[in-house]
Design a protein around this motif. Structure first.
Motif, short mmCIF file in Angstrom:
data_model
loop_
_atom_site.label_atom_id
_atom_site.label_comp_id
_atom_site.label_asym_id
_atom_site.label_seq_id
_atom_site.Cartn_x
_atom_site.Cartn_y
_atom_site.Cartn_z
N GLY A 155 28.58 -93.11 131.21
CA GLY A 155 29.82 -92.56 130.68
C GLY A 155 30.23 -93.16 129.35
N CYS A 164 34.19 -87.37 125.88
CA CYS A 164 33.56 -88.31 126.81
C CYS A 164 32.25 -87.70 127.29
N ASP A 166 28.59 -88.01 130.14
CA ASP A 166 28.06 -88.44 131.42
C ASP A 166 26.64 -88.98 131.25
N ARG A 191 33.43 -89.31 131.88
CA ARG A 191 34.63 -90.10 132.09
C ARG A 191 34.61 -91.37 131.27
N HIS A 194 36.08 -96.34 133.69
CA HIS A 194 35.75 -96.35 135.10
C HIS A 194 35.07 -97.67 135.46
N GLY A 212 38.08 -93.91 136.97
CA GLY A 212 38.12 -93.61 135.55
C GLY A 212 39.46 -93.01 135.20
N TYR A 215 40.75 -90.00 137.12
CA TYR A 215 39.86 -89.74 138.25
C TYR A 215 40.19 -90.70 139.39
N TYR A 274 38.03 -83.54 142.10
CA TYR A 274 38.38 -82.98 140.81
C TYR A 274 37.69 -81.64 140.61
N PHE A 574 40.78 -82.80 134.12
CA PHE A 574 40.67 -84.04 133.36
C PHE A 574 41.53 -83.95 132.10
N HIS A 576 42.00 -85.27 128.52
CA HIS A 576 41.13 -85.92 127.54
C HIS A 576 41.86 -86.83 126.56
#
Length: 671
Positions: A155, A164, A166, A191, A194, A212, A215, A274, A574, A576
């Motif tokens: 992340g 962001c 992954d 994210r 986290h 995160g 999250y 989510y 989410f 941002h």
């Protein structure tokens, strides 16, 4: 954690990071007590913290005016602070983790650049910079974890904080090479901020990705099977760096039972919720199934007003408390607006302003303006010095204590005029706008972000639209946005905004095809994204309402083609924004005093900045999406997609957008 105690340091109580904490707390989780340890370092955010040989290390971080390059140590039990010489550059948003007898520090930013260096601190004395053979961009706010001979990172976000990712990488600390780990099923969402942990139990080693920003989920990966999948073979130990080995602590007693019983496989086990639709309980629904209603979020409540149910047009008011998850019907004071459908509402402080609507297509159309006081629960009609034409299916937004009504229809005409109502002097003004003015339409949506109004979709009397326009409040200018991956054309959909992302759901096209898809438009990146959702997806519908509170989107009512509904759904998305991290690149050690400007200078500066930004966006839009150096001058057939230069197109077997094999690729020339 050390002997049942958790240590916490620093942070901020506001999202902008202006009010910093220098508290250092010791929390006894057994006796449920805490104490504040005195003489803590200067308050900061975005630092890193780890425990090593009975000491707690605090490394780097920032305030609004300073970036640190220090390394503070706290000896547990003696309450003593010391400072270690810090050789790496100033940084924040980095990560530190313990591996055998060393501490690894990686990533972060120095306020100007993203840092891709990796450092080892040996025996709390010697700093060693690893000479990575294949450096890769390491992001800020990624999570890092040392397992076996590997530094695992996941992340993080780009320097400006707007994107962001992954990404999943492993650095072999012995061979000093990065390996990109494959994305597997149920890969966690992108994210930042986290945590990653190593969970050891029985013969397994698992990676846990926890939470995160925005999250609350938990994802688990069987690292042993992942290692076999990408051939991560054990290497020799770090004999040149270590003097002894610190045994790993196995912790399982506090892990919930459902996490202990992990299914075998190389996929992430995602326990989060989510982007998953949920049905909100309808046992307490007080309102009839309807369309054309208005739902407005004001503080912790959603206010539903008016609409058309199965038998008649109504003007009732209902309130949903988000915390209590309860509906109640309101018996308001004052003179109520007459029953109507297609009315629009917008909140300002504790008031909600409502405009327009109609009884039916051949009935009465309205141009009245009402305000509902949510504290007193009282209606008042606003008498204005000038009125605008009655209409329905227009958009209504608020910006700087002014209401803006755009478009709509009255049964005979469709409008593309823009009217402004000043709350302070109760006066309507028709704005003479300039630029790429949208065509007349109704059933569109509008949201406001950074002094601009975003208008999407609608019906122009002949077809449904997929255009996205922005109106600048600063320059009084309309722009047609050049965006890719647009949603299908539609009208009578609904929208809401969270952070700098606009979400749209549902609607209907000219062929009467109803949608139940969710799209996100990122106002900073100027790009659309289709959101894959799970759970109890709402039926396709139109004339419904979306609204949001924090990171939750609520969907209420609408027509699914067979009936009107009074159902209610929610989905968590989410946000941002993080903490407006783009401003961090402008950090200065000394504060500067900015002189106040008068209103005209401020407006002119906003217009210059806006035009400069538009020029940059125009240039970037025409750049090849692969090499980012040449203009787009090729088209793929038969799909017709354009996204790269002719040189890059000859290197591709499939179209990057639709993933279909082209029959031919044509070079185009712009004159």
């Amino acid at each position: 954690m050390n002997q049942g105690k958790i240590y916490c340091y620093g942070g901020s109580i506001d999202i902008e990071g202006t009010i910093l904490l220098d508290e250092f707390l010791e929390i006894d989780v057994v006796q449920l007590k805490f104490r504040q340890i005195k003489s803590a370092p200067t308050g900061r955010v975005e630092h890193s913290m780890c425990m090593y040989r009975g000491q707690i290390l605090i490394i780097g971080g920032r305030t609004q005016k300073k970036i640190f390059n220090d390394c503070k140590t706290y000896s547990i039990g003696s309450d003593k602070w010391n400072q270690i010489e810090f050789e790496p550059a100033h940084r924040f948003g980095h990560q530190c983790t313990v591996y055998e007898d060393t501490i690894i520090v990686t990533g972060g930013s120095d306020g100007q650049l993203i840092l891709d260096d990796v450092w080892l601190l040996v025996d709390l004395r010697t700093w060693i910079r690893l000479e990575i053979k294949n450096p890769l961009p390491i992001f800020r706010h990624q999570a890092a974890l040392a397992m076996k001979e590997y530094l695992i990172i996941f992340g993080g976000c780009t320097f400006d904080g707007k994107r962001c990712n992954d990404n999943f990488y492993a650095l072999n600390i012995v061979t000093l090479k990065w390996i990109e780990l494959p994305k597997v099923s149920r890969h966690p969402y992108p994210r930042v901020q986290h945590t990653m942990l190593c969970l050891l139990h029985q013969s397994r080693e698992d990676i846990l990705v926890i939470g995160g920003l925005n999250y609350q989920d938990l994802s688990i990966l069987n690292f042993s099977q992942m290692a076999n999948l990408v051939d991560l073979q054990p290497q020799s130990s770090l004999m040149s760096y270590r003097s002894h080995t610190v045994e790993r602590e196995e912790f399982l007693q506090d892990i919930p039972l459902e996490v202990q019983n992990i299914e075998e496989g190389t996929s992430f086990l995602e326990l989060g919720k989510y982007y998953e639709w949920k049905i909100e309980s309808n046992q307490e629904m007080k309102f009839t199934p309807r369309t054309g209603h208005s739902v407005v979020q004001c503080q912790e409540n959603l206010f539903l007003f008016c609409g058309s149910d199965e038998t008649t047009i109504v003007n009732d008011m209902h309130c949903y408390n988000i915390f209590k998850k309860q509906w109640e019907q309101i018996a308001p004071k004052g003179i109520l607006p007459s029953p109507r459908s297609g009315c629009k509402g917008v909140a300002h402080q504790h008031d909600i302003y409502y405009f327009g609507g109609y009884t039916n297509r051949r009935g009465e159309y309205f141009n009245d303006l009402y305000v509902f006081d949510t504290k007193l629960r009282q209606w008042n009609q606003i008498r204005t010095t000038r009125e605008i034409q009655p209409r329905v299916d227009m958009s209504l937004v608020i910006n700087n204590e002014k209401l803006y009504v755009f478009g709509g229809a009255d049964g005979s005409n469709r409008f593309n005029d823009l009217h402004c109502f000043d709350i302070q002097n109760n006066q309507w003004v028709k704005l003479q706008t300039h630029g790429q003015i949208p065509s007349p339409r109704f059933g569109h949506t509008a949201e406001v972000y950074k002094n601009q109004m975003y208008v999407f979709g609608g019906w122009d009397g002949f077809k449904t639209l997929d255009e996205l326009y922005t109106y600048s409040f600063a320059s009084n200018y309309w722009y047609l946005e050049k965006v890719r991956n647009k949603p299908p054309s539609r009208y009578r959909h609904s929208s809401t905004i969270i952070g700098y992302s606009i979400y749209i759901f549902g609607g209907v096209d000219a062929a009467m095809t109803r949608y139940n898809d969710l799209y996100e438009f990122n106002c900073e990146l100027k790009e659309w994204k289709f959101i894959e959702t799970a759970g109890n997806t709402p039926s396709a519908r139109t004339f419904h309402q979306l609204c949001s509170y924090e990171t939750n989107i609520y969907l209420i009512g609408g027509n699914d083609g067979t009936k009107k509904n009074n159902d209610m759904y929610s989905i968590q998305v989410f946000d941002h924004r993080f903490s407006d991290l783009s401003s961090i690149s402008q950090l200065e050690i000394q504060s500067t005093i900015v002189p106040k400007e008068n209103g005209l200078i401020s407006i002119l500066k906003n217009q210059v900045n806006e035009l400069g930004q538009r020029l940059r966006e125009e240039q970037e839009f025409n750049l090849c999406q692969i090499c980012s150096s040449k203009d787009i001058n090729s088209v793929f057939l038969e799909c017709g997609h354009r996204f790269c230069c002719y040189e890059c197109s000859n290197k591709l077997e499939l179209c990057k957008i639709c993933l279909k094999k082209p029959s031919r690729i044509i070079k185009i020339f712009v004159v």
